[in-house]
Structure formats: C-alpha cells, structure tokens
Design a protein around this motif. Structure first.
Motif, PDB file in Angstrom:
ATOM      1  N   ASN A 118       9.805  -0.163  -0.404  1.00  8.98           N
ATOM      2  CA  ASN A 118      10.334   0.286  -1.689  1.00  8.98           C
ATOM      3  C   ASN A 118       9.146   0.765  -2.524  1.00  8.98           C
ATOM      4  OD1 ASN A 118      11.556   0.718  -4.135  1.00  8.98           O
ATOM      5  ND2 ASN A 118      12.330  -1.373  -4.367  1.00  8.98           N
ATOM      6  N   ALA A 119       8.987   2.095  -2.633  1.00 10.85           N
ATOM      7  CA  ALA A 119       7.864   2.651  -3.402  1.00 10.85           C
ATOM      8  C   ALA A 119       8.176   4.091  -3.771  1.00 10.85           C
ATOM      9  CB  ALA A 119       6.576   2.593  -2.584  1.00 10.85           C
ATOM     10  N   GLY A 120       7.509   4.582  -4.792  1.00 10.35           N
ATOM     11  CA  GLY A 120       7.640   5.974  -5.189  1.00 10.35           C
ATOM     12  C   GLY A 120       9.033   6.356  -5.644  1.00 10.35           C
ATOM     13  N   GLY A 121       9.803   5.380  -6.154  1.00  8.95           N
ATOM     14  CA  GLY A 121      11.162   5.660  -6.590  1.00  8.95           C
ATOM     15  C   GLY A 121      12.160   5.734  -5.453  1.00  8.95           C
ATOM     16  N   PRO A 162     -13.052 -11.119   1.281  1.00  7.87           N
ATOM     17  CA  PRO A 162     -13.734 -12.359   0.928  1.00  7.87           C
ATOM     18  C   PRO A 162     -15.154 -12.066   0.446  1.00  7.87           C
ATOM     19  CG  PRO A 162     -13.600 -12.126   3.311  1.00  7.87           C
ATOM     20  CD  PRO A 162     -12.898 -10.952   2.717  1.00  7.87           C
ATOM     21  N   LEU A 163     -15.499 -12.587  -0.732  1.00  8.04           N
ATOM     22  CA  LEU A 163     -16.803 -12.321  -1.342  1.00  8.04           C
ATOM     23  C   LEU A 163     -17.457 -13.628  -1.766  1.00  8.04           C
ATOM     24  CD1 LEU A 163     -15.599  -9.510  -3.798  1.00  8.04           C
ATOM     25  CD2 LEU A 163     -16.550  -9.184  -1.524  1.00  8.04           C
ATOM     26  N   ASP A 164     -18.326 -14.188  -0.978  1.00  5.11           N
ATOM     27  CA  ASP A 164     -19.121 -15.357  -1.350  1.00  5.11           C
ATOM     28  C   ASP A 164     -18.381 -16.386  -2.195  1.00  5.11           C
ATOM     29  OD1 ASP A 164     -21.318 -14.300  -0.004  1.00  5.11           O
ATOM     30  OD2 ASP A 164     -22.003 -13.222  -1.771  1.00  5.11           O
ATOM     31  N   GLY A 165     -17.362 -17.039  -1.648  1.00  9.99           N
ATOM     32  CA  GLY A 165     -16.682 -18.116  -2.358  1.00  9.99           C
ATOM     33  C   GLY A 165     -15.452 -17.682  -3.134  1.00  9.99           C
ATOM     34  N   ALA A 166     -15.132 -16.420  -3.146  1.00  6.65           N
ATOM     35  CA  ALA A 166     -13.929 -15.916  -3.816  1.00  6.65           C
ATOM     36  C   ALA A 166     -13.333 -14.824  -2.937  1.00  6.65           C
ATOM     37  CB  ALA A 166     -14.280 -15.356  -5.192  1.00  6.65           C
ATOM     38  N   THR A 167     -12.114 -14.418  -3.243  1.00  2.00           N
ATOM     39  CA  THR A 167     -11.484 -13.322  -2.507  1.00  2.00           C
ATOM     40  C   THR A 167     -10.991 -12.284  -3.500  1.00  2.00           C
ATOM     41  OG1 THR A 167     -10.782 -14.779  -0.715  1.00  2.00           O
ATOM     42  CG2 THR A 167      -9.639 -12.685  -0.910  1.00  2.00           C
ATOM     43  N   LEU A 168     -11.415 -11.050  -3.311  1.00  2.00           N
ATOM     44  CA  LEU A 168     -10.904  -9.937  -4.103  1.00  2.00           C
ATOM     45  C   LEU A 168      -9.612  -9.484  -3.465  1.00  2.00           C
ATOM     46  CD1 LEU A 168     -11.071  -7.610  -6.174  1.00  2.00           C
ATOM     47  CD2 LEU A 168     -12.406  -6.350  -4.472  1.00  2.00           C
ATOM     48  N   THR A 169      -8.508  -9.557  -4.202  1.00  2.00           N
ATOM     49  CA  THR A 169      -7.217  -9.104  -3.715  1.00  2.00           C
ATOM     50  C   THR A 169      -6.748  -7.971  -4.610  1.00  2.00           C
ATOM     51  OG1 THR A 169      -6.660 -11.313  -2.925  1.00  2.00           O
ATOM     52  CG2 THR A 169      -4.837  -9.773  -3.189  1.00  2.00           C
ATOM     53  N   GLU A 170      -6.424  -6.857  -3.983  1.00  2.00           N
ATOM     54  CA  GLU A 170      -5.976  -5.682  -4.721  1.00  2.00           C
ATOM     55  C   GLU A 170      -4.689  -5.200  -4.076  1.00  2.00           C
ATOM     56  OE1 GLU A 170      -9.081  -2.760  -5.529  1.00  2.00           O
ATOM     57  OE2 GLU A 170      -7.668  -1.230  -4.883  1.00  2.00           O
ATOM     58  N   ASP A 171      -3.619  -5.140  -4.861  1.00  2.00           N
ATOM     59  CA  ASP A 171      -2.335  -4.630  -4.390  1.00  2.00           C
ATOM     60  C   ASP A 171      -1.965  -3.415  -5.224  1.00  2.00           C
ATOM     61  OD1 ASP A 171      -1.608  -7.965  -3.961  1.00  2.00           O
ATOM     62  OD2 ASP A 171      -1.495  -6.555  -2.302  1.00  2.00           O
ATOM     63  N   ARG A 172      -1.731  -2.296  -4.563  1.00  4.37           N
ATOM     64  CA  ARG A 172      -1.354  -1.060  -5.257  1.00  4.37           C
ATOM     65  C   ARG A 172      -0.058  -0.551  -4.659  1.00  4.37           C
ATOM     66  NH1 ARG A 172      -6.908   2.363  -5.084  1.00  4.37           N
ATOM     67  NH2 ARG A 172      -6.876   1.696  -2.928  1.00  4.37           N
ATOM     68  N   THR A 173       0.847  -0.067  -5.530  1.00  4.59           N
ATOM     69  CA  THR A 173       2.108   0.521  -5.089  1.00  4.59           C
ATOM     70  C   THR A 173       2.351   1.802  -5.858  1.00  4.59           C
ATOM     71  OG1 THR A 173       3.018  -1.664  -4.588  1.00  4.59           O
ATOM     72  CG2 THR A 173       4.591   0.133  -4.804  1.00  4.59           C
ATOM     73  N   LEU A 174       2.694   2.853  -5.153  1.00  2.00           N
ATOM     74  CA  LEU A 174       3.039   4.126  -5.762  1.00  2.00           C
ATOM     75  C   LEU A 174       4.327   3.940  -6.548  1.00  2.00           C
ATOM     76  CD1 LEU A 174       2.350   7.210  -5.784  1.00  2.00           C
ATOM     77  CD2 LEU A 174       3.927   7.422  -3.849  1.00  2.00           C
ATOM     78  N   THR A 175       4.298   4.243  -7.850  1.00  2.00           N
ATOM     79  CA  THR A 175       5.479   4.040  -8.679  1.00  2.00           C
ATOM     80  C   THR A 175       6.334   5.294  -8.790  1.00  2.00           C
ATOM     81  OG1 THR A 175       4.178   4.487 -10.660  1.00  2.00           O
ATOM     82  CG2 THR A 175       4.479   2.176 -10.029  1.00  2.00           C
ATOM     83  N   SER A 176       5.716   6.459  -8.739  1.00  2.00           N
ATOM     84  CA  SER A 176       6.490   7.697  -8.762  1.00  2.00           C
ATOM     85  C   SER A 176       5.680   8.796  -8.100  1.00  2.00           C
ATOM     86  CB  SER A 176       6.851   8.099 -10.198  1.00  2.00           C
ATOM     87  OG  SER A 176       5.687   8.423 -10.916  1.00  2.00           O
ATOM     88  N   ALA A 177       6.391   9.790  -7.612  1.00  2.00           N
ATOM     89  CA  ALA A 177       5.734  10.916  -6.956  1.00  2.00           C
ATOM     90  C   ALA A 177       6.697  12.089  -6.946  1.00  2.00           C
ATOM     91  CB  ALA A 177       5.338  10.555  -5.532  1.00  2.00           C
TER      92      ALA A 177
END
Length: 194
Positions: A118-121, A162-177
């Motif tokens: 479910n993305a981009g409308g 994973p970055l030295d004791g932490a985790t960078l989490t990035e979630d991106r979803t296309l909302t419209s196109a």
C-alpha cells in the motif's frame, strides 16, 4: 535511570547522490528534527532532538540491480563510512550531544521477489521486493526496497544500520505519485542524403 519515550513527531530531509551508470548509492545525507515525551516513573517531560548522518559507501552500493526480475540475486561487498551527530534537550532534566562516526561492511546477498504493498495512493501496488542484508561488526544491516515499475521509483524502503551500540532505522513510503500521460503525437525531422 531509564526513561521510556512516546508521542514522537518530527521532520526529516535528506539528499542521495546516485551513480548514473548503475544507480549505485554514492552518498546519502539525512537530517531529522524530533520531539517526544520522556517518562520516568510518574514524571513526564518534552524532549527535542536533532540528528544528522552521512553514509558514504565504497564502492557505490547497488541496492537495486536493473532490470529487476523475480528470482534475481547478487552479492553486496561494500564498506560504508558514516559521520554525523545528535543533540537533545530535555529541559531542566538535561541536554547533550555526541558525534557519530565509524564504518561497517555489508557482505551479503540481495534477492528479488514480487510483492504487493500500500503506497503511492494505491492499496494494491505491484512491486519488485529487494531484500538485502549483511553481517557487520555491530550486528545485521538490512536495506529492503519495494520498487514500483509503474512509478519507476522506490515505493517503500526499510533501512536498518547498526552503529556502535545503536541502530539507525529509516522507513520511507511513497505517499503520492503521478505518471505523465504519453504523448499522442510524434515530431520528426528527416534529412535525406544521397
């Protein structure tokens, strides 16, 4: 003393530099401004934070290897340098900052399979789902992409580093196109030669 966080909001901006020949990621920068509520026992306080990170893969990271076809697989063998930092302010409870710097290797497979998201409308968007993972010194790195042939773009991405004791989490979803309407006319100039 340990606090729990909730009621998150914020903004994120960033820039990606992509190699033209194979769309390999050359560098990605991310800036986030965040707010949250911290809870310790019966005490709650607002927290603001700012986070910056730049990822520089060497060589460029081909997280998508076109053309994508179900069943395709390839191996990743890259090193990623990262630099940046964060600041936070919890009012009278304290504030702080720290640089973030290091590197990790991603050595593992990428696999392609069909998926509907479910993305981009579109609640039933057909995508090529590309899973990528690799074991690093700090844990498992993942970069999962759902590429939409209809939009000719990544419709969703989940990145976990994973970055030295932490985790960078990035979630991106296309909302419209939008997809431009194909032209119904073709203009051509023909120059005869003898």
């Amino acid at each position: 003393l340990q606090a729990s966080l909730d009621t998150f909001s914020g903004t994120a901006t960033g820039t990606e530099y992509i190699r033209r020949s194979d769309l390999g990621l050359l560098q990605e920068s991310l800036h986030e401004n965040l707010t949250a509520k911290a809870h310790v026992s019966i005490i709650s306080v607002g927290v603001t934070a700012s986070f910056d990170i730049t990822l520089t893969p060497d060589p460029g990271w081909r997280n998508l290897d076109f053309p994508l076809n179900a069943g395709d697989t390839w191996n990743n063998d890259i090193n990623v340098d990262y630099t940046g930092g964060f600041t936070y302010d919890a009012g009278s409870y304290g504030s702080g900052s720290s640089p973030i710097e290091g590197s990790f290797a991603v050595n593992g497979p990428s696999n392609v399979s069909p998926a509907t998201i479910n993305a981009g409308g579109n609640s039933a968007l057909a995508t090529d789902y590309v899973t990528a993972s690799g074991t690093t010194d700090n844990g498992t790195a993942v970069d999962n992409n759902w590429f939409s042939p209809a939009f000719k773009n990544v419709a969703q991405e989940h990145l976990g580093l994973p970055l030295d004791g932490a985790t960078l989490t990035e979630d991106r979803t296309l909302t419209s196109a939008s997809t431009p309407t194909p032209s119904t006319t073709l203009t051509e100039t023909v120059t005869p030669s003898l």
